[in-house]
Design a protein around this motif. Structure first.
Motif, PDB file in Angstrom:
ATOM      1  N   MET A  98       4.707   6.736  -6.539  1.00 33.58           N
ATOM      2  CA  MET A  98       3.899   6.519  -5.340  1.00 33.58           C
ATOM      3  C   MET A  98       3.700   7.822  -4.592  1.00 33.58           C
ATOM      4  SD  MET A  98       4.193   3.415  -2.698  1.00 33.58           S
ATOM      5  CE  MET A  98       3.348   3.339  -1.125  1.00 33.58           C
ATOM      6  N   VAL A  99       2.483   8.006  -4.121  1.00 34.12           N
ATOM      7  CA  VAL A  99       2.139   9.177  -3.312  1.00 34.12           C
ATOM      8  C   VAL A  99       1.736   8.650  -1.936  1.00 34.12           C
ATOM      9  CG1 VAL A  99       0.538  11.116  -3.073  1.00 34.12           C
ATOM     10  CG2 VAL A  99       1.430  10.496  -5.336  1.00 34.12           C
ATOM     11  N   PHE A 100       2.436   9.140  -0.918  1.00 36.02           N
ATOM     12  CA  PHE A 100       2.266   8.616   0.433  1.00 36.02           C
ATOM     13  C   PHE A 100       1.327   9.496   1.248  1.00 36.02           C
ATOM     14  CE2 PHE A 100       6.400   7.421  -1.176  1.00 36.02           C
ATOM     15  CZ  PHE A 100       6.561   6.102  -0.794  1.00 36.02           C
ATOM     16  N   ALA A 167       5.617  12.806  -8.466  1.00 33.20           N
ATOM     17  CA  ALA A 167       5.473  11.425  -8.947  1.00 33.20           C
ATOM     18  C   ALA A 167       5.259  11.406 -10.456  1.00 33.20           C
ATOM     19  CB  ALA A 167       4.316  10.737  -8.218  1.00 33.20           C
ATOM     20  N   LEU A 168       4.438  12.331 -10.960  1.00 33.53           N
ATOM     21  CA  LEU A 168       4.139  12.347 -12.398  1.00 33.53           C
ATOM     22  C   LEU A 168       5.345  12.758 -13.243  1.00 33.53           C
ATOM     23  CD1 LEU A 168       0.623  13.990 -12.287  1.00 33.53           C
ATOM     24  CD2 LEU A 168       1.128  11.647 -13.038  1.00 33.53           C
ATOM     25  N   ALA A 169       6.271  13.502 -12.646  1.00 38.37           N
ATOM     26  CA  ALA A 169       7.436  13.975 -13.395  1.00 38.37           C
ATOM     27  C   ALA A 169       8.278  12.819 -13.916  1.00 38.37           C
ATOM     28  CB  ALA A 169       8.284  14.898 -12.522  1.00 38.37           C
ATOM     29  N   MET A 170       8.161  11.662 -13.277  1.00 37.71           N
ATOM     30  CA  MET A 170       8.914  10.486 -13.722  1.00 37.71           C
ATOM     31  C   MET A 170       8.175   9.727 -14.831  1.00 37.71           C
ATOM     32  SD  MET A 170      11.797  10.387 -12.175  1.00 37.71           S
ATOM     33  CE  MET A 170      12.385   8.691 -12.140  1.00 37.71           C
ATOM     34  N   ARG A 171       7.064  10.277 -15.269  1.00 37.00           N
ATOM     35  CA  ARG A 171       6.237   9.639 -16.288  1.00 37.00           C
ATOM     36  C   ARG A 171       5.968   8.153 -15.991  1.00 37.00           C
ATOM     37  NH1 ARG A 171       5.834  13.053 -20.695  1.00 37.00           N
ATOM     38  NH2 ARG A 171       7.434  14.639 -20.842  1.00 37.00           N
ATOM     39  N   PRO A 172       5.417   7.888 -14.815  1.00 37.46           N
ATOM     40  CA  PRO A 172       5.164   6.492 -14.454  1.00 37.46           C
ATOM     41  C   PRO A 172       4.014   5.909 -15.261  1.00 37.46           C
ATOM     42  CG  PRO A 172       4.129   7.937 -12.857  1.00 37.46           C
ATOM     43  CD  PRO A 172       4.899   8.830 -13.805  1.00 37.46           C
ATOM     44  N   ARG A 173       4.057   4.614 -15.457  1.00 36.66           N
ATOM     45  CA  ARG A 173       2.903   3.949 -16.083  1.00 36.66           C
ATOM     46  C   ARG A 173       1.866   3.597 -15.042  1.00 36.66           C
ATOM     47  NH1 ARG A 173       5.797   0.005 -20.462  1.00 36.66           N
ATOM     48  NH2 ARG A 173       7.265   1.588 -21.153  1.00 36.66           N
ATOM     49  N   VAL A 174       2.360   3.418 -13.823  1.00 38.71           N
ATOM     50  CA  VAL A 174       1.489   3.028 -12.722  1.00 38.71           C
ATOM     51  C   VAL A 174       1.674   4.041 -11.601  1.00 38.71           C
ATOM     52  CG1 VAL A 174       1.041   1.253 -11.002  1.00 38.71           C
ATOM     53  CG2 VAL A 174       1.730   0.580 -13.308  1.00 38.71           C
ATOM     54  N   LEU A 175       0.557   4.549 -11.097  1.00 38.20           N
ATOM     55  CA  LEU A 175       0.639   5.510 -10.003  1.00 38.20           C
ATOM     56  C   LEU A 175      -0.088   4.928  -8.793  1.00 38.20           C
ATOM     57  CD1 LEU A 175       1.820   8.256  -9.384  1.00 38.20           C
ATOM     58  CD2 LEU A 175      -0.195   9.319 -10.374  1.00 38.20           C
ATOM     59  N   LEU A 176       0.623   4.889  -7.670  1.00 37.27           N
ATOM     60  CA  LEU A 176       0.087   4.306  -6.448  1.00 37.27           C
ATOM     61  C   LEU A 176      -0.199   5.424  -5.454  1.00 37.27           C
ATOM     62  CD1 LEU A 176       2.870   1.575  -6.055  1.00 37.27           C
ATOM     63  CD2 LEU A 176       0.685   1.347  -7.270  1.00 37.27           C
ATOM     64  N   PHE A 177      -1.342   5.355  -4.823  1.00 40.95           N
ATOM     65  CA  PHE A 177      -1.696   6.345  -3.797  1.00 40.95           C
ATOM     66  C   PHE A 177      -2.010   5.593  -2.515  1.00 40.95           C
ATOM     67  CE2 PHE A 177      -2.945   8.407  -7.751  1.00 40.95           C
ATOM     68  CZ  PHE A 177      -2.550   9.732  -7.569  1.00 40.95           C
ATOM     69  N   THR A 206      -2.342   3.813 -15.248  1.00 46.25           N
ATOM     70  CA  THR A 206      -2.904   2.805 -14.353  1.00 46.25           C
ATOM     71  C   THR A 206      -2.809   3.345 -12.933  1.00 46.25           C
ATOM     72  OG1 THR A 206      -2.043   1.129 -15.852  1.00 46.25           O
ATOM     73  CG2 THR A 206      -2.723   0.385 -13.661  1.00 46.25           C
ATOM     74  N   MET A 207      -3.907   3.285 -12.222  1.00 48.90           N
ATOM     75  CA  MET A 207      -3.906   3.820 -10.851  1.00 48.90           C
ATOM     76  C   MET A 207      -4.366   2.778  -9.847  1.00 48.90           C
ATOM     77  SD  MET A 207      -5.271   7.787 -11.254  1.00 48.90           S
ATOM     78  CE  MET A 207      -6.359   7.562  -9.894  1.00 48.90           C
ATOM     79  N   LEU A 208      -3.613   2.699  -8.759  1.00 50.60           N
ATOM     80  CA  LEU A 208      -3.990   1.819  -7.651  1.00 50.60           C
ATOM     81  C   LEU A 208      -4.025   2.703  -6.409  1.00 50.60           C
ATOM     82  CD1 LEU A 208      -4.610  -1.055  -6.806  1.00 50.60           C
ATOM     83  CD2 LEU A 208      -2.165  -1.518  -6.733  1.00 50.60           C
ATOM     84  N   LEU A 209      -5.187   2.765  -5.812  1.00 47.31           N
ATOM     85  CA  LEU A 209      -5.448   3.760  -4.768  1.00 47.31           C
ATOM     86  C   LEU A 209      -5.949   3.064  -3.508  1.00 47.31           C
ATOM     87  CD1 LEU A 209      -6.254   6.848  -4.069  1.00 47.31           C
ATOM     88  CD2 LEU A 209      -8.442   6.295  -5.117  1.00 47.31           C
ATOM     89  N   VAL A 210      -5.312   3.375  -2.382  1.00 51.86           N
ATOM     90  CA  VAL A 210      -5.848   2.959  -1.086  1.00 51.86           C
ATOM     91  C   VAL A 210      -6.464   4.194  -0.459  1.00 51.86           C
ATOM     92  CG1 VAL A 210      -5.283   2.134   1.235  1.00 51.86           C
ATOM     93  CG2 VAL A 210      -4.109   1.162  -0.748  1.00 51.86           C
ATOM     94  N   THR A 211      -7.718   4.094  -0.082  1.00 56.01           N
ATOM     95  CA  THR A 211      -8.363   5.280   0.496  1.00 56.01           C
ATOM     96  C   THR A 211      -9.511   4.896   1.416  1.00 56.01           C
ATOM     97  OG1 THR A 211      -9.386   7.430   0.000  1.00 56.01           O
ATOM     98  CG2 THR A 211     -10.003   5.593  -1.429  1.00 56.01           C
ATOM     99  N   HIS A 212      -9.812   5.805   2.331  1.00 59.83           N
ATOM    100  CA  HIS A 212     -11.005   5.652   3.160  1.00 59.83           C
ATOM    101  C   HIS A 212     -12.112   6.589   2.690  1.00 59.83           C
ATOM    102  CE1 HIS A 212      -8.994   2.930   5.791  1.00 59.83           C
ATOM    103  NE2 HIS A 212      -8.015   3.794   6.020  1.00 59.83           N
TER     104      HIS A 212
END
Ligand code: ADP
Ligand code: MG
Length: 258
Positions: A98-100, A167-177, A206-212
Motif C-alpha cells: 500500500m502507498v499512502f 511497497a514493490l520490494a515485498m513483491r506484492p500481487r496487489v498494490l493499493l494506492f 493488480t492495482m487498486l487506486l484511489v485518486t482525484h
C-alpha cells in the motif's frame, strides 16, 4: 498447478464495516481480477480509504467475507473455517502493498534501508539480495543516487517514489494506492504519476487506486468505479464513466471535479 486468471484476486462478499454507530460499508460486494487496474473515485468520506485499509488488514470488519489471492478471512458468523489469526493476517499482508497519501517512510532510516527493511525482516531475504533488488527498484523510480539520503532530505515527490519502491520490494500481487499525489505540490505530481503509469503496464500486477486525478484515472484504468456512500454507484470502462456516465450522482460528482 495452473492459476485461474479469470478468478477474482480480490473478492468482498457482503462485507459490513462500522465505526461505532456509523455504517461505512453495508453489504458491500466488489471483485477485482488478477492483473486488473481499477480506480475508485468518489466524494470524500464515501469509504474509499476504508476499502483499501480493510484489504491491507489495517481495519477489521464486522460481517461478510474477504478473499484475497484465494485466502479468505474474517467470517465472524461462523460460516467459514476460521476467524483470521494474526499469523494468517500476516500472510495475507505479504500479498498486498500500500502507498499512502502521506508517504509514511521511516524517518530515521536512509532511503535504501526503508526499502530493504521489510524484505529482510518479514520475508527473511539475505541482505545482499535484498539490497540488490532495492537498488534495482530505486533505479526504476529514478532515485538510485539518493540511496543514502534520509526522507527529510527529499522532496515529497521523491519520498513518494521511495514509498512505491518500498511497497514493490515485498513483491506484492496487489498494490493499493490511496490518493498518492494528494499531498504533493502540483509540480511534483507528474513524476509520481509517471512511476505509477509504468507499473500499470505490468501485466501480472493488480492495482487498486484511489485518486482525484481524473485524467490519469481515465488513462491507466481498465475499470473505474464511482463510489458513493459506501456503495459502488456506477462502474465501467473509463470512457463510459468519464464520457457517458449513466447515473445522475456520477455526473454531478464529475462536474464538481473536472
Ligand atoms: P474516503 O476515503 O472515501 O474519504 P473513508 O473511508 O476515509 O472515506 O471514511 C469513510 C467514513 O468513515 C467517513 O465518514 C469517516 O469519517 C469514517 N471513518 C474513517 N475512519 C474512521 C475511524 N477510524 N473512526 C471513525 N470513523 C472513521
Ligand atoms: Mg480517503
Amino acid at each position: 498447478m495452473t492459476e485461474d486468471n479469470t478468478a477474482p484476486i480480490i473478492e468482498f462478499s457482503n462485507v459490513a464495516k462500522r465505526f461505532g454507530p456509523l455504517t461505512v460499508l453495508d453489504d458491500f460486494n466488489f471483485n477485482v481480477r488478477k492483473g486488473e487496474k481499477v480506480t475508485l473515485i468518489g466524494p470524500s468520506g464515501s469509504g474509499k480509504s476504508t476499502v483499501l485499509r480493510i484489504l491491507m488488514t489495517l481495519e477489521p470488519f464486522q460481517d461478510g467475507k474477504l478473499t484475497l489471492s484465494g485466502m479468505s478471512y474474517h467470517e465472524p458468523n461462523g460460516k467459514g473455517p476460521f476467524k483470521a489469526s494474526e499469523r494468517h493476517l500476516r500472510q495475507i499482508r505479504t500479498h498486498v502493498g500500500m502507498v499512502f497519501q502521506s508517504f509514511n517512510l521511516f524517518p530515521h532510516m536512509t532511503v535504501l534501508r526503508n526499502v530493504v527493511e521489510a524484505p529482510l525482516r518479514v520475508l527473511g531475504i539475505a541482505r545482499a539480495e535484498a539490497e540488490c533488488r532495492a537498488l534495482q527498484l530505486l533505479d526504476m523510480v529514478g532515485l538510485a543516487d539518493k540511496k543514502d539520503f534520509y526522507p527529510s532530505q527529499l522532496s515529497g515527490g521523491q519520498q513518494q517514489r521511495v514509498a512505491i519502491a518500498r511497497a514493490l520490494a515485498m513483491r506484492p500481487r496487489v498494490l493499493l494506492f490511496d490518493e498518492p499525489t494528494s499531498a504533493l505540490d502540483p509540480q511534483l505530481v507528474g513524476e509520481v504519476l509517471s512511476v505509477i503509469r509504468g507499473l500499470a503496464h505490468e501485466h501480472d500486477l493488480t492495482m487498486l487506486l484511489v485518486t482525484h486525478e481524473m485524467r490519469f484515472a481515465r488513462e491507466v484504468s481498465d475499470r473505474v468505479c464511482f463510489f458513493d456512500k459506501g456503495r459502488i454507484c456506477e462502474q465501467g470502462a473509463p470512457d463510459e464513466i468519464f464520457g457517458a456516465p449513466r447515473e445522475a450522482r456520477t455526473r454531478e460528482f464529475l462536474s464538481s471535479v473536472l
